[in-house]
Design a protein around this motif. Structure first.
Motif, PDB file in Angstrom:
ATOM      1  N   PHE A 211     -45.269 -16.280  18.088  1.00 32.14           N
ATOM      2  CA  PHE A 211     -45.654 -16.949  17.198  1.00 32.14           C
ATOM      3  C   PHE A 211     -46.318 -18.145  17.837  1.00 32.14           C
ATOM      4  O   PHE A 211     -47.276 -18.703  17.610  1.00 32.14           O
ATOM      5  CB  PHE A 211     -44.864 -17.285  15.826  1.00 32.14           C
ATOM      6  CG  PHE A 211     -45.469 -18.260  15.013  1.00 32.14           C
ATOM      7  CD1 PHE A 211     -46.062 -17.641  13.790  1.00 32.14           C
ATOM      8  CD2 PHE A 211     -45.699 -19.569  15.113  1.00 32.14           C
ATOM      9  CE1 PHE A 211     -46.674 -18.382  12.704  1.00 32.14           C
ATOM     10  CE2 PHE A 211     -46.026 -20.394  13.916  1.00 32.14           C
ATOM     11  CZ  PHE A 211     -46.541 -19.801  12.637  1.00 32.14           C
TER      12      PHE A 211
ATOM     13  N   VAL B 196     -36.728 -16.774  18.146  1.00 34.84           N
ATOM     14  CA  VAL B 196     -37.600 -15.617  17.291  1.00 34.84           C
ATOM     15  C   VAL B 196     -38.875 -15.982  17.117  1.00 34.84           C
ATOM     16  O   VAL B 196     -39.798 -15.036  16.647  1.00 34.84           O
ATOM     17  CB  VAL B 196     -36.708 -15.480  15.988  1.00 34.84           C
ATOM     18  CG1 VAL B 196     -37.175 -16.727  14.959  1.00 34.84           C
ATOM     19  CG2 VAL B 196     -36.803 -14.173  15.076  1.00 34.84           C
TER      20      VAL B 196
ATOM     21  N   PHE C 197     -38.195 -20.454  26.222  1.00 32.96           N
ATOM     22  CA  PHE C 197     -37.701 -19.869  24.757  1.00 32.96           C
ATOM     23  C   PHE C 197     -36.285 -19.566  24.806  1.00 32.96           C
ATOM     24  O   PHE C 197     -35.781 -18.469  23.735  1.00 32.96           O
ATOM     25  CB  PHE C 197     -38.704 -18.902  24.438  1.00 32.96           C
ATOM     26  CG  PHE C 197     -39.898 -19.345  24.090  1.00 32.96           C
ATOM     27  CD1 PHE C 197     -40.320 -19.930  23.108  1.00 32.96           C
ATOM     28  CD2 PHE C 197     -40.945 -19.353  25.143  1.00 32.96           C
ATOM     29  CE1 PHE C 197     -41.592 -20.481  22.561  1.00 32.96           C
ATOM     30  CE2 PHE C 197     -42.148 -19.717  24.698  1.00 32.96           C
ATOM     31  CZ  PHE C 197     -42.626 -20.472  23.784  1.00 32.96           C
TER      32      PHE C 197
ATOM     33  N   ARG D  33     -22.591 -20.492  20.060  1.00 31.99           N
ATOM     34  CA  ARG D  33     -23.254 -22.006  20.378  1.00 31.99           C
ATOM     35  C   ARG D  33     -22.177 -23.038  20.738  1.00 31.99           C
ATOM     36  O   ARG D  33     -20.913 -22.955  20.201  1.00 31.99           O
ATOM     37  CB  ARG D  33     -24.040 -22.377  19.202  1.00 31.99           C
ATOM     38  CG  ARG D  33     -25.201 -21.750  19.008  1.00 31.99           C
ATOM     39  CD  ARG D  33     -26.319 -22.521  18.022  1.00 31.99           C
ATOM     40  NE  ARG D  33     -27.638 -21.692  17.758  1.00 31.99           N
ATOM     41  CZ  ARG D  33     -28.477 -21.405  18.957  1.00 31.99           C
ATOM     42  NH1 ARG D  33     -28.096 -21.768  20.103  1.00 31.99           N
ATOM     43  NH2 ARG D  33     -28.963 -20.365  18.633  1.00 31.99           N
TER      44      ARG D  33
ATOM     45  N   ILE E 165     -47.564 -24.080  10.390  1.00 33.49           N
ATOM     46  CA  ILE E 165     -46.127 -23.687  10.001  1.00 33.49           C
ATOM     47  C   ILE E 165     -46.035 -23.547   8.565  1.00 33.49           C
ATOM     48  O   ILE E 165     -45.358 -22.870   7.899  1.00 33.49           O
ATOM     49  CB  ILE E 165     -44.961 -24.415  10.839  1.00 33.49           C
ATOM     50  CG1 ILE E 165     -43.609 -23.361  10.552  1.00 33.49           C
ATOM     51  CG2 ILE E 165     -44.455 -25.594  10.293  1.00 33.49           C
ATOM     52  CD1 ILE E 165     -43.731 -22.288  11.766  1.00 33.49           C
TER      53      ILE E 165
HETATM   54  C1  HEM Z   1     -43.083 -23.962  21.978  1.00 36.22           C
HETATM   55  C2  HEM Z   1     -42.281 -23.546  20.718  1.00 36.22           C
HETATM   56  C3  HEM Z   1     -40.945 -22.990  20.824  1.00 36.22           C
HETATM   57  C4  HEM Z   1     -40.018 -23.440  21.949  1.00 36.22           C
HETATM   58  C5  HEM Z   1     -39.994 -23.788  23.030  1.00 36.22           C
HETATM   59  C6  HEM Z   1     -38.776 -22.763  21.140  1.00 36.22           C
HETATM   60  C7  HEM Z   1     -37.616 -22.709  21.894  1.00 36.22           C
HETATM   61  C8  HEM Z   1     -36.299 -22.002  21.441  1.00 36.22           C
HETATM   62  C9  HEM Z   1     -35.119 -22.020  22.358  1.00 36.22           C
HETATM   63  C10 HEM Z   1     -34.965 -22.334  23.764  1.00 36.22           C
HETATM   64  C11 HEM Z   1     -34.410 -21.111  21.571  1.00 36.22           C
HETATM   65  C12 HEM Z   1     -32.875 -20.702  21.903  1.00 36.22           C
HETATM   66  C13 HEM Z   1     -31.684 -21.471  21.682  1.00 36.22           C
HETATM   67  C14 HEM Z   1     -30.651 -21.047  22.351  1.00 36.22           C
HETATM   68  O1  HEM Z   1     -30.408 -19.858  22.824  1.00 36.22           O
HETATM   69  O2  HEM Z   1     -29.560 -21.614  22.061  1.00 36.22           O
HETATM   70  C15 HEM Z   1     -35.057 -20.903  20.067  1.00 36.22           C
HETATM   71  C16 HEM Z   1     -34.293 -20.354  19.319  1.00 36.22           C
HETATM   72  C17 HEM Z   1     -34.865 -20.193  17.933  1.00 36.22           C
HETATM   73  N1  HEM Z   1     -36.273 -20.682  17.416  1.00 36.22           N
HETATM   74 FE1  HEM Z   1     -37.484 -21.280  18.896  1.00 36.22          FE
HETATM   75  N2  HEM Z   1     -38.867 -22.280  20.076  1.00 36.22           N
HETATM   76  C18 HEM Z   1     -40.235 -22.695  19.649  1.00 36.22           C
HETATM   77  C19 HEM Z   1     -40.855 -22.293  18.481  1.00 36.22           C
HETATM   78  C20 HEM Z   1     -40.049 -21.639  17.266  1.00 36.22           C
HETATM   79  C21 HEM Z   1     -40.827 -21.485  16.167  1.00 36.22           C
HETATM   80  C22 HEM Z   1     -42.538 -21.592  15.986  1.00 36.22           C
HETATM   81  C23 HEM Z   1     -39.938 -21.003  15.406  1.00 36.22           C
HETATM   82  C24 HEM Z   1     -40.140 -20.347  13.806  1.00 36.22           C
HETATM   83  C25 HEM Z   1     -41.154 -20.605  13.172  1.00 36.22           C
HETATM   84  C26 HEM Z   1     -38.688 -20.818  16.038  1.00 36.22           C
HETATM   85  C27 HEM Z   1     -37.427 -20.644  15.543  1.00 36.22           C
HETATM   86  C28 HEM Z   1     -36.404 -20.478  16.273  1.00 36.22           C
HETATM   87  C29 HEM Z   1     -35.139 -19.915  15.446  1.00 36.22           C
HETATM   88  C30 HEM Z   1     -34.932 -19.250  14.188  1.00 36.22           C
HETATM   89  C31 HEM Z   1     -34.306 -19.867  16.582  1.00 36.22           C
HETATM   90  C32 HEM Z   1     -32.735 -18.964  16.618  1.00 36.22           C
HETATM   91  C33 HEM Z   1     -32.898 -17.749  17.060  1.00 36.22           C
HETATM   92  C34 HEM Z   1     -31.488 -17.046  16.898  1.00 36.22           C
HETATM   93  O3  HEM Z   1     -30.233 -17.994  17.148  1.00 36.22           O
HETATM   94  O4  HEM Z   1     -31.215 -16.000  16.827  1.00 36.22           O
HETATM   95  N3  HEM Z   1     -38.878 -21.405  17.190  1.00 36.22           N
HETATM   96  N4  HEM Z   1     -36.332 -21.755  20.225  1.00 36.22           N
END
Ligand code: HEM
Length: 468
Positions: A406, A402, A394, A73, A155
């Motif tokens: 969901f 992750v 995402f 990161r 959530i």
């Molecule tokens: C429209 C809804 C969402 C969008 C657009 C979104 C977008 C993202 C993106 C772009 C990343 C990647 C970041 C990177 O590579 O630097 C990410 C990582 C993550 N997101 Fe989401 N997210 C959403 C919903 C959620 C939800 C509902 C949760 C959990 C309940 C969540 C938990 C996480 C976590 C824990 C990571 C880190 C994963 C890792 O580093 O292995 N996200 N999200």
């Protein structure tokens, strides 16, 4: 294809401006960013590190997927977000620590666990519908606020089940200044100042908010431990998570950090994505009607269920197109572990690399008519013809969100449930301005006018508990 001047809410600047960083940093990406593959900038001031920007699917694949191990990161976002987002979370962990956390957390987000939550998604949407039902026809609502409440309720229930002692409204109110502080914190870090101590508007409220949300999350965990019951909500699944190789379980610090991260990131991202979706559908009434008809077909006289949610095909296309035009995260950052290259470009270890999702999703070479709204871009044939990494709301690769499955299931259920009961229209005279901080928020309000349709969303027939 539907067009509206609000879909291009600012003019990109030829030269970056200091003020734009805190107002709307997207303005600082020059028109060239929507045409090129890669560019580098010295930053706004000579003492900033050189920064690199990637807007090519091939380079993104190399950065996030094939050579993901060569990057971590980025330092700026890590320093700015740490504090409001806790250090021990999956989001910040790296290497072996990240691998174990990801293995422990992923089963909680398995598709069958998500499908089991569909009745809760419906219930939370119905609670929002019940509130709107009390308003006069034609009343104006602030859709971002409404969706924040709805997705927070989702959530909260999905993560913790139910807790009588948890004050969700207060939690959201405490989070607001925390989320609003991110642009200032980034700016502080870029000036090599400590983000926790550099004065910025709202610093004290952000600090108090951060403290409150941390304590409230820790209290929830303590409560659950005291109850000693086994549940299938996300916390229950995390409590029973064990590394199959080492037998390791999550510490309380890791649990609190991740729960806090889910509450924060898991509701804010879906809230803004839903708000933009309803706003876009209010602009494009034909797509709104098409999505409503699909919801009617899929739910019939009942409600969306775990068995039927998959059939909301057009609704998902609308959500995908909405996250193309207004991606909840406008950029993703990485830092090379050592001096390296990306494609033909040299990148030093101290120089961060950013995937500009906003520009990628509006890239002139990747999208026909990039600023038009057209959910059919995501019809299977059209989607297949595009480069896999031309679209990444995402993220991609091992660190892909992750919560993606969901969020998509939750959002499709909420859109379908609310469209069946309400027509959404824009408010004359409102002009969009963006104010992205942690997520892609509008500046001020995103008002919509509501009209209640003749049919009422049926009340949930059975009061369901999270399946044991
Ligand atoms: C429209 C809804 C969402 C969008 C657009 C979104 C977008 C993202 C993106 C772009 C990343 C990647 C970041 C990177 O590579 O630097 C990410 C990582 C993550 N997101 Fe989401 N997210 C959403 C919903 C959620 C939800 C509902 C949760 C959990 C309940 C969540 C938990 C996480 C976590 C824990 C990571 C880190 C994963 C890792 O580093 O292995 N996200 N999200």
């Amino acid at each position: 294809m539907f067009h509206d001047p609000d879909f291009t809410p600012f003019t990109p600047r030829e030269t970056p401006s200091f003020l734009a960083v805190s107002r709307n940093y997207l303005e600082n990406y020059a028109p060239e960013a929507y045409r090129t593959d890669f560019f580098s900038a010295k930053g706004l001031w000579p003492f900033f590190p050189r920064m690199h920007y990637v807007v090519s699917p091939e380079l993104i694949e190399e950065l996030l997927v094939t050579r993901a191990d060569a990057f971590r990161r980025d330092d700026i976002a890590s320093k700015a977000l740490r504090g409001p987002v806790e250090g021990e979370t999956l989001f910040f962990s790296e290497g072996a620590e990240w691998k174990w956390q990801r293995r422990a957390i992923s089963p909680a987000f398995r598709y069958e666990n998500i499908l089991a939550l569909v009745p809760f998604f419906v219930r939370c949407a119905q609670a929002q519908a019940a509130e709107w039902r009390r308003l006069d026809d034609g009343a104006t609502v602030e859709i971002t606020e409404a969706m924040s409440r709805t997705t927070f309720a989702v959530i909260e229930k999905a993560v913790f089940g139910a807790s009588e002692n948890f004050d969700g409204e207060r939690f959201i109110a405490a989070l607001r200044p925390v989320l609003g502080s991110f642009a200032w914190r980034m700016l502080a870090v870029m000036f090599r100042l400590p983000p926790d101590w550099t004065p910025y508007p709202g610093l004290l409220a952000a600090r108090a908010g951060s403290r409150f949300v941390h304590e409230a999350t820790a209290k929830l965990l303590a409560e659950r431990r005291a109850r000693k019951e086994e549940t299938r909500d996300i916390l229950g699944l995390l409590l029973s998570a064990k590394d199959p190789e080492s037998g390791r379980v999550m510490t309380d610090a890791e649990l609190v950090a991740n729960l806090h991260g889910f509450l924060l990131a898991g509701h804010e991202t879906s809230a803004v994505a839903l708000a933009w979706t309803f706003w876009l559908l209010a602009k494009d009434q034909a797509s709104q009607q098409r999505a409503r008809e699909e919801a009617e077909r899929v739910a019939g006289d009942g409600e969306v269920t775990p068995e039927t949610v998959e059939n909301l095909v057009f609704t998902r296309q609308v959500l995908q197109e909405s996250m193309r035009l207004f991606p909840p995260f406008a950029a993703l950052g990485r830092q090379p572990r050592e001096d390296t290259t990306l494609g033909p470009y040299r990148v030093a270890a101290k120089e961060p690399v950013y995937v500009l999702t906003w520009c990628l999703h509006r890239h002139e070479k990747l999208w026909d008519d990039p600023t038009g709204f057209d959910p059919d871009r995501f019809a299977p044939e059209q989607a297949k013809a595009r480069h896999r990494y031309a679209y990444l709301p995402f993220g991609a690769g091992p660190r892909i969100c992750v919560g993606m499955g969901f969020a998509l299931t939750e959002m499709a259920t909420i859109v379908a449930t609310l469209l069946r009961e309400f027509r959404f229209e824009t408010v004359p005279g409102h002009r969009l301005e963006l104010a992205p901080t942690f997520a892609m928020r509008p500046k001020g309000a995103l008002p919509l006018r509501l009209t209640r349709l003749s049919r009422e969303t049926p009340v949930t027939r059975t009061e369901r508990q999270i399946p044991a």
